[in-house]
Structure formats: C-alpha cells, structure tokens
Motif scaffolding. Structure first.
Motif, mmCIF file in Angstrom:
data_model
loop_
_atom_site.group_PDB
_atom_site.id
_atom_site.type_symbol
_atom_site.label_atom_id
_atom_site.label_comp_id
_atom_site.label_asym_id
_atom_site.label_seq_id
_atom_site.Cartn_x
_atom_site.Cartn_y
_atom_site.Cartn_z
ATOM 1 N N ARG A 316 0.800 -1.222 0.000
ATOM 2 C CA ARG A 316 0.000 0.000 0.000
ATOM 3 C C ARG A 316 0.844 1.288 0.000
ATOM 4 N NH1 ARG A 316 -3.530 -1.299 5.125
ATOM 5 N NH2 ARG A 316 -1.481 -2.045 5.751
ATOM 6 N N LEU A 319 1.058 2.765 -3.241
ATOM 7 C CA LEU A 319 -0.122 3.462 -3.761
ATOM 8 C C LEU A 319 -0.089 4.907 -3.282
ATOM 9 C CD1 LEU A 319 -3.053 0.916 -3.109
ATOM 10 C CD2 LEU A 319 -1.761 1.245 -5.211
ATOM 11 N N CYS A 337 1.325 6.031 3.633
ATOM 12 C CA CYS A 337 0.067 5.266 3.671
ATOM 13 C C CYS A 337 -0.417 5.234 5.109
ATOM 14 C CB CYS A 337 0.313 3.849 3.162
ATOM 15 S SG CYS A 337 -1.003 2.707 3.623
ATOM 16 N N VAL A 338 -1.668 5.654 5.323
ATOM 17 C CA VAL A 338 -2.190 5.735 6.688
ATOM 18 C C VAL A 338 -2.962 4.469 7.092
ATOM 19 C CG1 VAL A 338 -2.275 8.255 6.587
ATOM 20 C CG2 VAL A 338 -4.327 6.927 6.009
ATOM 21 N N ALA A 339 -2.903 3.444 6.246
ATOM 22 C CA ALA A 339 -3.525 2.145 6.548
ATOM 23 C C ALA A 339 -5.035 2.247 6.765
ATOM 24 C CB ALA A 339 -2.847 1.474 7.750
ATOM 25 N N CYS A 340 -5.674 3.172 6.060
ATOM 26 C CA CYS A 340 -7.130 3.329 6.211
ATOM 27 C C CYS A 340 -7.902 2.236 5.468
ATOM 28 C CB CYS A 340 -7.561 4.698 5.694
ATOM 29 S SG CYS A 340 -7.390 4.864 3.897
ATOM 30 N N ASN A 341 -7.284 1.688 4.428
ATOM 31 C CA ASN A 341 -7.873 0.623 3.586
ATOM 32 C C ASN A 341 -9.098 1.083 2.793
ATOM 33 O OD1 ASN A 341 -5.941 -0.972 4.673
ATOM 34 N ND2 ASN A 341 -7.312 -2.218 5.908
ATOM 35 N N ALA A 343 -9.714 3.127 0.182
ATOM 36 C CA ALA A 343 -9.774 3.150 -1.278
ATOM 37 C C ALA A 343 -9.032 1.967 -1.901
ATOM 38 C CB ALA A 343 -9.194 4.457 -1.814
ATOM 39 N N CYS A 344 -8.370 1.171 -1.069
ATOM 40 C CA CYS A 344 -7.604 0.048 -1.636
ATOM 41 C C CYS A 344 -8.230 -1.290 -1.234
ATOM 42 C CB CYS A 344 -6.129 0.157 -1.285
ATOM 43 S SG CYS A 344 -5.764 0.234 0.468
ATOM 44 N N CYS A 356 -6.359 5.340 -3.933
ATOM 45 C CA CYS A 356 -5.761 5.610 -2.627
ATOM 46 C C CYS A 356 -6.352 6.886 -2.074
ATOM 47 C CB CYS A 356 -4.251 5.755 -2.751
ATOM 48 S SG CYS A 356 -3.480 6.305 -1.211
ATOM 49 N N MET A 357 -6.717 6.851 -0.810
ATOM 50 C CA MET A 357 -7.293 8.031 -0.189
ATOM 51 C C MET A 357 -6.362 9.234 -0.316
ATOM 52 S SD MET A 357 -8.646 8.554 3.681
ATOM 53 C CE MET A 357 -7.122 8.732 4.572
HETATM 54 FE FE1 SF4 Z 1 -2.920 3.379 2.385
HETATM 55 FE FE2 SF4 Z 1 -5.446 4.235 2.719
HETATM 56 FE FE3 SF4 Z 1 -4.099 4.736 0.467
HETATM 57 FE FE4 SF4 Z 1 -4.903 2.265 1.006
HETATM 58 S S1 SF4 Z 1 -6.221 4.030 0.632
HETATM 59 S S2 SF4 Z 1 -2.907 2.862 0.229
HETATM 60 S S3 SF4 Z 1 -4.597 2.194 3.193
HETATM 61 S S4 SF4 Z 1 -3.625 5.504 2.514
#
Ligand code: SF4
Length: 656
Positions: A316, A319, A337-341, A343-344, A356-357
């Motif tokens: 991620r 991304l 990546c903030v690990a929000c999940n 948008a991925c 990706c957010m």
């Molecule tokens: Fe990371 Fe959130 Fe982007 Fe996925 S959508 S790559 S979890 S920041």
C-alpha cells in the motif's frame, strides 16, 4: 540512515537495486480493455519513483482461480497480451516486475455462468460466502500444471520473476491447513501430505521455468486461526519449499478470515516482523521477506538492522506514494500510507478498481487529466456564472483540510500561484481530529507531506486567517477560488443540551478534559473514533448511544470489525435503537431499543450527530463573480469521507 535498505539485494540470479519489494495488490483493472495501457502506466510511475522489484496483482492460473470478475486469467490471450505490454514497458524502463500466480480456491466469489469455487475440501468460506466443491485428486494435479504453465507464460511474456501466491488463505494455504483440508489421500491427512500441494506447485514451477528464473514463494508465517497450521508445520513447510526450488520466501500473516487484525491501522507498525524472522531462522541463507504494516523506509531499515531478514515487502505505501523510495533516499517528505484501507483493500475485496485516499492519482496514471471523483465533482449550480481564465493564474484556497490542501498542492504543482487561507491555527481540518485516535497518528503525516510540498512549490499558507464576507475584494483579486471550508458539527435538538458538560465532537477531540463517565451520542465513524479515543483511559466508562442498529455502518469492511472488537475489548458499551434522549446534569436518560427506560451516568456528553456544510463563503464568492469550485464537506456532507474530499480537491485543481 537507510544504509541497509538501499544496499542491493538478490533473489536467485536477480540483482535488486535495494531491499524494498513492492508487494502484490489486486488493482481491479486487469480486465480493462485498453491493451494494458493503464496497468503499464501504474507500474511505470513506480519505476520512475525508484521501485525495485514489483509484484503484480494475482493473475489466476485458471478460470476457477479468479476471486472476482476483475481478476485476470492467464488462459485469456487478451490478458496475456496486456501483460506482455506491461512487462515490456517496465523492462524497457529498467524496472523489475514479477508476475504473481494466483488461485483463490474457496475464496473465489461464485459468478453466474462461471466455474464453481473449488478447494481441497467442501469447507464453507466466510469470505466468498459459498461452499466450494472438493477437488478430485486428478484435478489437483491439473492445477499444479496450471501453475507451471502460468510460470512459463510469465517467463515468455518478459517478466523478471514469478511469485506464487501461497498465503492469505488462498488455495495453497487451504491445502496446508487442517481446517480446510479434510482429505485423506495423497493431498491430505497429515502435515506431510497437506504440505504436498504447495511444494508440488513450487517444484512444477521450477521445472517449467528452468534453474535460472527467479521464483518467490509467498507463504503464511502464522495463519492466526484457532486450530490452524501449527508453528512446527510452518517451519517444516518453509524448508520443504526451499528444497522444492523457491529462491525466496515472502512471509504473509493471517488469512482473510482470521479474527486478528493484520493490516489495519490499529496494528502497530512492524508488529509481524517476528513471524517472518522465525521463517528466516528455519531456512538459513535463503532470502526471506517481511511484510504487513511496514509503511516507511526507516521502519524497513530497523527490520533489516534488527533481524537477519533480507528484504522488506511494502504494498500500500506504493499506492500512497509512487516515489516512496526516491523521496526517502533524498530525505524528502513522503506521502505516507495511513492504513485506512478505504480506497484500496475495501475496494479490492469486491473487485472494484483500487485507488488511494491520500493519492487520488492511483488508477489514472495513464490519463492524469481525468477526474478522480466517483461522486459528482462539480456542482452545476456552482459552475453557473464561473468562467475559467487562461494564462498565468492566482488561486485562493480557503480551508486547509484534506480537500483544500490537495487542491492547493495540485494547483501549485501545475505552476499556479496559490495562497491557502486557514481559519484555524494549524492546517489539517477534520484530519486534525484523527491524529489522536489510536492507529491514526499517521494522518498527521499526510498533512505534513502536503504542507511541506506546498512550501517547496512556493505556495503561501496563512493559518489563523478566517476569510469572511468582508474579504470579497481580496477574493476578487484572484483568478480562482477553491472553497474548502469543511464542515460544522450538526446540532440536534436535545433536552438538556445547553448543560455545561455537553460538548460537540470537535472540542471533545481537542482536549483531554473528558470526565470519568463519557456518553457519546451518534453512530457514525466520528462517534466510533471518539469512543476509541476516550476508552484509552482504562478507568473511564464509555457508552455510545445511537439511534440506528449498526455502529459505524459506513466504515470499511476490512476495518469496521477490527475497530468494533477493540471497543468491546476496552469495555465500551453500545446501546442501539435509542430514542427520547434527555440530558440531565449527571446522566443521559433514554428509551433503548427494547423499549426500556434507562439512565446512563455521564460526566461528559459528546454529540457526534453528523455534520453540516460550512458553506457560508459560497455566497460571497458568487457575489465576487470569480471562478470557483466548492469541494469536500463545504459542498456536501452526504456520504462525505476523506477519499471523496481528496478526490474533489484534486478534481477542482484539474478543472481550473
Ligand atoms: Fe494506504 Fe489508505 Fe491509500 Fe490504502 S487508501 S494505500 S490504506 S492511505
């Protein structure tokens, strides 16, 4: 420093420029009928950003192996033609791309007219919500051959390596685990026979590609399932995979159905490194990759310094920032990546196109000028009377939350003269509320990244400067205005809401002065975040009162269950179906879903009952007659989330 990370690595005969491998991600556009243009552009952007070895999203080795309809199948000549182009373009640009060979087994979603999911045994799958057909022994052999044929395709199509997907609970894992393999034939019955499918696949792939072509095996180091594969079997399996011809082991953690969070934000970074280290200890010199919840190169450096592990897989983070490696190499801020999940992973679970957010450009690398927003990104009423102007332009961005900062960043990147006005003393908007929520500290990194980029690009950021009606002239002096003034907490009519211990959510996030007994009124993501934050103090009793039945109904599928489990673990009480609320000085009285009258003691009552657009400035901008766009919460709070806010900011910049 990043000395260890930036040192060349090796997998078989393949020399890697550094120790970071971009892990496989289902992108959801394998099936796009564009000759592979979008896929190639996605990987090329990462090559330009310094990525070394990258692994593609899983390519199914036969039609039953595809988990969702958007997953490419290697039997399909059009898909192979797309892959040939991707491999060719990546290779020509100096990149290294491994094709991931994939079979979902019982995790495949049944599709009308498609093959029914297959697995070692007919054990129902909570992920695909189906019961697969148990494979006859001769069909198992054919799947082994399918993997071998897929590997030969990879080599012939110009890939640099293959990775065999044997983790996360997909078919190969299903053969390994006693939970899903109930057979008693040559493919199951004891650990030795359950290991046989995985090792047979590696051996067949090795035989198909010859001794020199790099073969990575992705395996599960700990399935996190009660009654699953035990550690001794994992160790023996790792050795058997090495003996069967794997050049490296990429260690995943958990199955998709495991009750333990693995990749969610509340998992501390680096948490799973010991699992990969145990595999490394079993296989000696064979390269082993750590993965899961490592989102910065500095963390990867610590992994390599503190363990004998050879390589670190990050997915991620590539991304969020395609130039992660180059930026880190030069000490520049990274879009973490903030690990929000959101948008991925949440999208890939349903086969939708991934983005990706914090980076709305993901998925549109081939056509960066197309808007990102899934939601309508321009309000026709706002467009009326606004005319873009040509030539060198000055833009005012009002509001430095996610939407405003993204718009400002993209406008500055496009060469415009940008001034951002933020009423608060600090940029960040709604993201600032998130910083303190457990697992969300990295949201501060997003704001730090965007503001650092604004400075680098020469944009001005004025904090503590509220733009009002009186600023009409100032706005008129710009060629365009982006209104990104965000949201206001929605008030609800509540008897007793004027009492001093009743607060709106904004102020509740901002300070630590919550009482011993906290009642949160609201059922959305903000109420969940608040309860999570408040429950960090073990001596505090937190109760969430919601009108609906489901807490956090719009939270992502991959995150919601993990956060709610954490709230339960912390003793947070959730009362659904409440009505007739009344706040008294020492308690909140209500009628609960069962019709019972209740009184919940409360020292602090926090109202998190949604949001309203903070759009007072729109009238002023209209009156000024200047080109403008209204984005994010200021435009519409219905269905607002940060993914939409960033995408709208980005799209507004494109529209200028
Ligand atoms: Fe990371 Fe959130 Fe982007 Fe996925 S959508 S790559 S979890 S920041």
């Amino acid at each position: 420093g990043l000395d260890r990370v930036l040192r060349p690595g090796r997998i078989g005969r393949l020399v890697l420029p550094h120790r970071i491998v971009m892990g496989a991600m289902h992108l959801g556009w394998d099936h796009r009928d564009d000759g592979g243009r979008a896929l190639a552009a996605f990987y090329l952007a990462r090559v330009r950003g310094g990525a070394g070895l990258m692994v593609t999203g899983g390519a199914a080795v036969n039609p039953a192996g595809a988990d969702v309809p958007s997953c490419g199948v290697l039997d399909d000549t059009a898909f192979r033609a797309r892959l040939r182009r991707v491999a060719g373009e990546v290779g020509a640009a100096g990149g290294l791309l491994a094709l991931q060979l994939f079979h979902a087994g019982r995790y495949a979603q049944p599709t009308p007219g498609g093959p029914h999911p297959v697995a070692p045994s007919a054990v129902p799958s909570p992920i695909s919500r189906c019961t697969p057909d148990a494979l006859p022994a001769d069909a198992v052999t054919r799947i082994v051959e399918d993997f071998a044929r897929g590997a030969a395709h990879a080599r012939d199509l110009g890939f640099s390596a293959v990775e065999i997907m044997g983790s996360e609970g997909y078919l190969i894992d299903q053969f390994l685990s006693p939970l899903t393999n109930r057979r008693d034939d040559e493919w199951g019955g004891d650990p030795q026979r359950r290991m046989r499918f995985g090792t047979a696949v590696v051996a067949a792939v090795r035989a198909a590609v010859g001794p020199d072509f790099p073969v990575v095996m992705r395996m599960t180091g700990d399935d996190l399932l009660p009654g699953g594969t035990d550690p001794d079997t994992v160790t023996a399996y790792a050795r058997a995979l090495a003996a069967a011809g794997a050049d490296a082991l990429n260690v995943g953690v958990g199955w998709h159905e495991s009750p333990v969070p693995t990749v969610q934000a509340l998992v501390p970074p680096g948490h799973w490194v010991p699992v990969a280290a145990a595999v490394k200890a079993a296989v000696g010199p064979l390269p082993v990759l750590a993965s899961n919840r490592i989102n910065r190169l500095a963390q990867a450096e610590a992994v390599l310094a503190g363990t004998p592990l050879d390589l670190v897989s990050m997915a991620r983070p590539f991304l969020a920032d395609p130039a992660l490696v180059e930026r880190s190499r030069h000490g520049r801020p990274v879009n973490v990546c903030v690990a929000c999940n959101q948008a991925c992973i949440d999208r890939s679970l349903v086969g939708a196109a991934v983005s990706c957010m914090v980076n709305p450009l993901v998925g549109r690398e081939a056509d960066p000028a197309t808007p990102a927003g899934p939601a309508p990104h321009v309000d026709p009423a706002v467009r009326a009377g606004s005319t873009p102007v040509d030539g060198p332009r000055t833009v005012a961005v009002v509001g430095a939350g996610p939407a405003g900062l993204r718009a400002a960043h993209d406008l500055a990147l496009a060469g415009h003269r940008v001034t951002v006005y933020e009423a608060d003393g600090e940029p960040g908007g709604q993201f600032r509320l998130a910083y303190r929520v457990p697992g969300k500290a990295d949201y501060a990194e997003t704001i730090r990244f965007l503001t650092a980029e604004l400075t680098r690009l020469g944009a001005q950021l004025h904090t503590g400067r509220r733009i009002t009606d009186a600023d009409e002239d100032l706005l008129r002096r710009h060629d365009g205005v982006i209104v990104a003034t965000g949201v206001l907490p929605r008030r609800i009519d509540l008897p007793g809401d004027g009492l001093p211990h009743v607060r709106d959510y904004g102020s509740a996030f901002a300070d630590d002065a919550l009482g011993q007994r906290v009642v949160v009124i609201g059922g959305g993501g903000i109420a969940v975040d608040l309860a999570h934050l408040a429950s960090q103090r073990p001596d505090r009793q937190v109760t969430v009162l919601l009108r609906g039945e489901r807490l956090g109904p719009r939270m992502g599928r991959s995150t919601r269950w993990a956060v709610l489990a954490e709230l339960r673990r912390r003793g947070v009480q959730v009362v659904p179906g409440v009505r007739d609320l009344r706040v008294d000085p020492d308690a909140v009285r209500l009628v609960d879903g069962t019709g019972a009258v209740r009184s919940v003691p409360a020292d602090t009552v926090v109202v998190a009952a949604g949001q309203l657009p903070a759009d007072a400035l729109v009238r002023t901008v209209r009156r000024a007659g200047v080109w403008h766009r209204v984005v994010g919460g200021a435009r519409d709070t219905g269905g607002l989330d940060a993914v939409r806010a960033f995408a709208e900011g980005h799209d507004a910049a494109l529209a200028f």
